[in-house]
Scaffold this active site. Structure first.
Site, PDB file in Angstrom:
ATOM      1  CE1 TYR A  26      39.150  24.248  47.025  1.00 58.72           C
ATOM      2  CE2 TYR A  26      41.030  22.778  46.845  1.00 58.72           C
ATOM      3  CZ  TYR A  26      40.444  24.005  46.601  1.00 58.72           C
ATOM      4  OH  TYR A  26      41.143  24.966  45.925  1.00 58.72           O
ATOM      5  CG  ASP A  41      25.597  32.625  46.722  1.00 57.83           C
ATOM      6  OD1 ASP A  41      26.350  31.813  46.136  1.00 57.83           O
ATOM      7  OD2 ASP A  41      25.150  32.430  47.865  1.00 57.83           O
ATOM      8  CG  ASP A  86      33.340  37.100  45.951  1.00 59.30           C
ATOM      9  OD1 ASP A  86      32.604  36.420  46.689  1.00 59.30           O
ATOM     10  OD2 ASP A  86      34.514  36.782  45.696  1.00 59.30           O
ATOM     11  CB  THR A  90      44.498  33.434  48.503  1.00 60.92           C
ATOM     12  OG1 THR A  90      44.288  32.131  49.085  1.00 60.92           O
ATOM     13  CG2 THR A  90      45.166  33.291  47.139  1.00 60.92           C
ATOM     14  CE  LYS A 119      38.598  24.550  43.480  1.00 60.08           C
ATOM     15  NZ  LYS A 119      38.168  25.747  42.696  1.00 60.08           N
TER      16      LYS A 119
END
Length: 266
Positions: free
Chosen positions: A157, A64, A38, A192, A161
């Site tokens: 988003y 990254d 990460d 999350t 996706k």
């Protein structure tokens, strides 16, 4: 069940929390060697410290996924530590720009697509040579219910996706004959840090406790989630790890929904 991945080597992006962290945990439990990555090394180190019992099979390197130079350096670190990978789980992502279409500028679109679509593209391109070696490989992308059931307040988003699903399907056609199986998993409203932040914002906007904000979100925004709760990240990770295994040896080009029924169509 023996999933047949003892001795395999996996790279998990977004491995410092949430679905990525739980995927790493389950892969380790199945006997795989795991590299988590990460952006923040300190967060990765803390996450790795919570993964007990790895017996030297766990490694953590920051990178990254939007930066090709950092990905090349990550690949060098992975090669030095564990050699070539057999499994890639692309779990890193962001919510990105939110608001109605007319409220989101170019930067909001570009920054979201950079992470949520081009990030997976770049990670895959960097590590694809590993996955094509040896006649056995697994590549799993984390997509979203939003890919097939878009919501009007997070279209960057959703579009990114949807691109991930197309990417997964296309790759599954290219490399299956070499033994590389490619699939996607599409969660909905999982517990999350990403949805924690969303619900904290909703709580503040509505002036209600977080649990009430979650309940109203389920009723108003996700009415087909029949279990009426957020999913837990390990519930998604269970499916991801299955797709990484020998048990999924005839699964290719699929999108597994882990969404409590949130997607309203078949």
């Amino acid at each position: 069940m023996d999933l047949g991945i003892t001795g395999r080597t996996a790279l998990v992006t977004g491995g410092d929390s949430g679905i990525g962290w739980h995927t790493a945990r389950l892969l380790l439990a199945e006997g795989a060697t795991v590299v988590v990555t990460d952006r923040d090394q300190a967060a990765l180190d803390e996450a790795a410290a919570r993964l007990d019992g790895a017996d030297g099979r766990l490694h953590a390197f920051a990178a990254d996924i939007t930066d090709t130079a950092q990905l090349a350096a990550l690949h060098d670190s992975v090669r030095e530590a564990v050699g070539e990978i057999d499994i890639l789980v692309q779990a890193a992502g962001v919510t990105g720009a939110q608001g109605l279409f007319h409220e989101i500028d170019d930067e909001g679109w570009v920054s979201t697509v950079e992470t949520d679509l081009l990030g997976p593209v770049r990670v895959t391109r960097e590590f694809l040579p590993d996955l094509r070696t040896g006649g056995w490989g697994r590549l799993v992308f984390l997509a979203s219910e939003d890919a097939v059931q878009p919501y009007d307040d997070e279209l960057p988003y959703c579009a990114a996706k949807a691109g991930v699903l197309a990417l997964a399907k296309g790759l599954s056609r290219s490399y299956a004959a070499e033994g590389l199986l490619v699939n996607a998993v599409s969660p909905a409203f999982i517990h999350t840090p990403m949805t924690d932040a969303m619900m904290q914002k909703r709580s503040e906007q509505l002036g209600v406790p977080t649990e009430e904000a979650i309940a109203s979100f389920l009723d108003e925004e996700r009415p087909y989630m029949e279990l009426k709760r957020r999913g837990e990240p390990e519930e998604v990770a269970n499916v991801v790890v299955f797709l990484c295994s020998d048990a999924a040896s005839f699964v290719n080009g699929s999108n597994y929904r882990v969404d409590s029924g949130s997607v309203a169509t078949i």
